[in-house]
Design a protein around this motif. Structure first.
Motif, PDB file in Angstrom:
ATOM      1  N   ASP A  18      29.401  49.030  32.113  1.00 15.67           N
ATOM      2  CA  ASP A  18      29.919  50.007  33.010  1.00 15.67           C
ATOM      3  C   ASP A  18      29.369  50.369  34.456  1.00 15.67           C
ATOM      4  O   ASP A  18      30.264  50.850  35.183  1.00 15.67           O
ATOM      5  N   ALA A  19      28.163  50.774  34.491  1.00 18.59           N
ATOM      6  CA  ALA A  19      28.022  51.070  36.336  1.00 18.59           C
ATOM      7  C   ALA A  19      28.166  50.098  36.972  1.00 18.59           C
ATOM      8  O   ALA A  19      28.259  49.969  38.297  1.00 18.59           O
ATOM      9  N   ALA A  20      27.613  49.065  36.679  1.00 19.13           N
ATOM     10  CA  ALA A  20      27.572  47.377  37.267  1.00 19.13           C
ATOM     11  C   ALA A  20      28.965  46.863  37.670  1.00 19.13           C
ATOM     12  O   ALA A  20      29.247  46.498  38.560  1.00 19.13           O
ATOM     13  N   GLU A  21      30.162  47.939  37.227  1.00 13.74           N
ATOM     14  CA  GLU A  21      31.533  47.796  37.831  1.00 13.74           C
ATOM     15  C   GLU A  21      32.344  46.500  37.786  1.00 13.74           C
ATOM     16  O   GLU A  21      32.596  45.735  38.597  1.00 13.74           O
ATOM     17  N   VAL A  22      32.081  45.588  36.405  1.00 12.53           N
ATOM     18  CA  VAL A  22      32.374  44.355  36.243  1.00 12.53           C
ATOM     19  C   VAL A  22      34.000  43.895  36.619  1.00 12.53           C
ATOM     20  O   VAL A  22      33.713  42.907  37.139  1.00 12.53           O
ATOM     21  N   GLU A  23      34.434  44.826  36.579  1.00 17.56           N
ATOM     22  CA  GLU A  23      36.171  44.439  36.647  1.00 17.56           C
ATOM     23  C   GLU A  23      36.233  44.549  38.293  1.00 17.56           C
ATOM     24  O   GLU A  23      37.205  44.454  38.640  1.00 17.56           O
ATOM     25  N   ASP A  24      36.057  45.225  39.309  1.00 13.20           N
ATOM     26  CA  ASP A  24      36.027  45.503  40.812  1.00 13.20           C
ATOM     27  C   ASP A  24      35.117  44.370  41.250  1.00 13.20           C
ATOM     28  O   ASP A  24      34.004  43.695  41.173  1.00 13.20           O
ATOM     29  N   GLY A  25      36.015  44.119  42.857  1.00 13.36           N
ATOM     30  CA  GLY A  25      35.137  42.582  43.597  1.00 13.36           C
ATOM     31  C   GLY A  25      35.146  41.223  43.245  1.00 13.36           C
ATOM     32  O   GLY A  25      35.734  41.094  42.219  1.00 13.36           O
ATOM     33  N   PRO A  26      34.131  40.801  43.616  1.00 18.16           N
ATOM     34  CA  PRO A  26      34.904  39.027  43.003  1.00 18.16           C
ATOM     35  C   PRO A  26      33.752  39.098  42.248  1.00 18.16           C
ATOM     36  O   PRO A  26      32.909  39.531  41.713  1.00 18.16           O
ATOM     37  N   ALA A  27      33.780  37.479  40.744  1.00 15.46           N
ATOM     38  CA  ALA A  27      33.566  37.668  40.029  1.00 15.46           C
ATOM     39  C   ALA A  27      32.218  37.553  39.970  1.00 15.46           C
ATOM     40  O   ALA A  27      31.000  37.802  39.558  1.00 15.46           O
ATOM     41  N   LEU A  28      31.445  37.055  40.842  1.00 13.61           N
ATOM     42  CA  LEU A  28      30.105  36.055  41.258  1.00 13.61           C
ATOM     43  C   LEU A  28      29.338  36.847  41.892  1.00 13.61           C
ATOM     44  O   LEU A  28      28.442  37.553  41.220  1.00 13.61           O
ATOM     45  N   ASP A  29      30.007  38.153  42.434  1.00 15.10           N
ATOM     46  CA  ASP A  29      28.923  39.189  42.642  1.00 15.10           C
ATOM     47  C   ASP A  29      28.923  40.203  41.432  1.00 15.10           C
ATOM     48  O   ASP A  29      27.329  41.044  41.556  1.00 15.10           O
ATOM     49  N   ALA A  30      29.901  40.747  40.847  1.00 16.69           N
ATOM     50  CA  ALA A  30      29.768  40.949  39.188  1.00 16.69           C
ATOM     51  C   ALA A  30      28.586  40.392  38.516  1.00 16.69           C
ATOM     52  O   ALA A  30      27.958  40.632  37.737  1.00 16.69           O
ATOM     53  N   LEU A  31      29.027  39.083  38.577  1.00 14.32           N
ATOM     54  CA  LEU A  31      27.936  38.019  37.873  1.00 14.32           C
ATOM     55  C   LEU A  31      26.203  38.359  37.971  1.00 14.32           C
ATOM     56  O   LEU A  31      25.627  38.506  37.560  1.00 14.32           O
ATOM     57  N   LEU A  32      26.171  38.619  39.753  1.00 17.69           N
ATOM     58  CA  LEU A  32      24.141  38.908  39.875  1.00 17.69           C
ATOM     59  C   LEU A  32      24.133  39.778  39.469  1.00 17.69           C
ATOM     60  O   LEU A  32      23.100  40.230  39.770  1.00 17.69           O
ATOM     61  N   ARG A  33      25.390  40.907  39.591  1.00 16.98           N
ATOM     62  CA  ARG A  33      24.673  42.459  39.455  1.00 16.98           C
ATOM     63  C   ARG A  33      24.194  42.349  37.961  1.00 16.98           C
ATOM     64  O   ARG A  33      22.874  43.194  37.671  1.00 16.98           O
ATOM     65  N   LEU A  34      25.327  41.595  36.790  1.00 16.59           N
ATOM     66  CA  LEU A  34      24.646  41.696  35.306  1.00 16.59           C
ATOM     67  C   LEU A  34      23.741  40.678  35.434  1.00 16.59           C
ATOM     68  O   LEU A  34      22.714  41.841  34.794  1.00 16.59           O
ATOM     69  N   ARG A  35      23.046  39.657  36.088  1.00 17.60           N
ATOM     70  CA  ARG A  35      22.011  39.371  36.348  1.00 17.60           C
ATOM     71  C   ARG A  35      21.028  39.504  36.388  1.00 17.60           C
ATOM     72  O   ARG A  35      19.901  40.788  35.305  1.00 17.60           O
ATOM     73  N   GLU A  36      21.037  41.080  37.208  1.00 18.46           N
ATOM     74  CA  GLU A  36      19.445  42.348  37.570  1.00 18.46           C
ATOM     75  C   GLU A  36      19.801  43.632  36.641  1.00 18.46           C
ATOM     76  O   GLU A  36      18.706  43.255  36.006  1.00 18.46           O
ATOM     77  N   ILE A  37      20.358  43.637  35.901  1.00 24.52           N
ATOM     78  CA  ILE A  37      20.966  44.586  34.738  1.00 24.52           C
ATOM     79  C   ILE A  37      19.605  43.649  33.461  1.00 24.52           C
ATOM     80  O   ILE A  37      18.998  44.451  33.272  1.00 24.52           O
ATOM     81  N   GLY A  38      20.843  42.600  33.662  1.00 18.91           N
ATOM     82  CA  GLY A  38      19.545  42.053  32.611  1.00 18.91           C
ATOM     83  C   GLY A  38      18.160  41.501  32.878  1.00 18.91           C
ATOM     84  O   GLY A  38      17.499  42.030  31.440  1.00 18.91           O
TER      85      GLY A  38
END
Length: 134
Positions: free
Chosen positions: A42-62
């Motif tokens: 939720d904090a990474a706002e994976v629904e916002d912006g380019p999917a690749l950017d969101a995926l990279l944010r998720l990687r960092e969260i992981g």
């Protein structure tokens, strides 16, 4: 259970009072980590912006979660849930996998990810690669 009690600074009986069995404790930990993952998504706002950017944010969260909970990297296939717990484990992971699937499909629609590969395959690959050490 004794090691967990010692680390928590309580008696083993106290741990058993809250979690009647080791399996109950493991289930509670898994639920807590899943809640943490969902909050982080939720904090990474994976629904916002380019999917690749969101995926990279998720990687960092992981990776932050793996650093906070290193036992997650040690579990692997040897810790696959027993048949009795498999359904609960699937249900626990379903919201995370659903969100990741939507992200992959968004990326496929935008041609950020291979649109010919099945989304489920890409989700499995991302999940498996997420557990690889840096």
């Amino acid at each position: 259970m004794a090691a967990i009690a010692a680390a928590a600074g309580v008696t083993r009986q106290t741990v058993y009072a809250h979690f009647g069995t080791r399996d109950a404790l493991v289930e509670a930990v898994a639920d807590r980590v899943t809640e943490e993952v969902m909050a982080a998504m939720d904090a990474a706002e994976v629904e916002d912006g380019p999917a690749l950017d969101a995926l990279l944010r998720l990687r960092e969260i992981g990776w932050r979660l793996f650093e906070r909970h290193p036992v997650l990297l040690q579990l692997g296939a040897a810790a696959a849930p027993a048949a009795a717990h498999a359904e609960a484990d699937r249900a626990r992971h379903e919201p995370v996998m659903d969100r990741l699937t939507r992200l992959i499909e968004k990326g496929q629609a935008a041609r950020e990810f291979d649109p010919t590969a099945p989304a489920a395959w890409l989700v499995a690959a991302v999940t498996a690669l997420g557990a690889c050490r840096r």
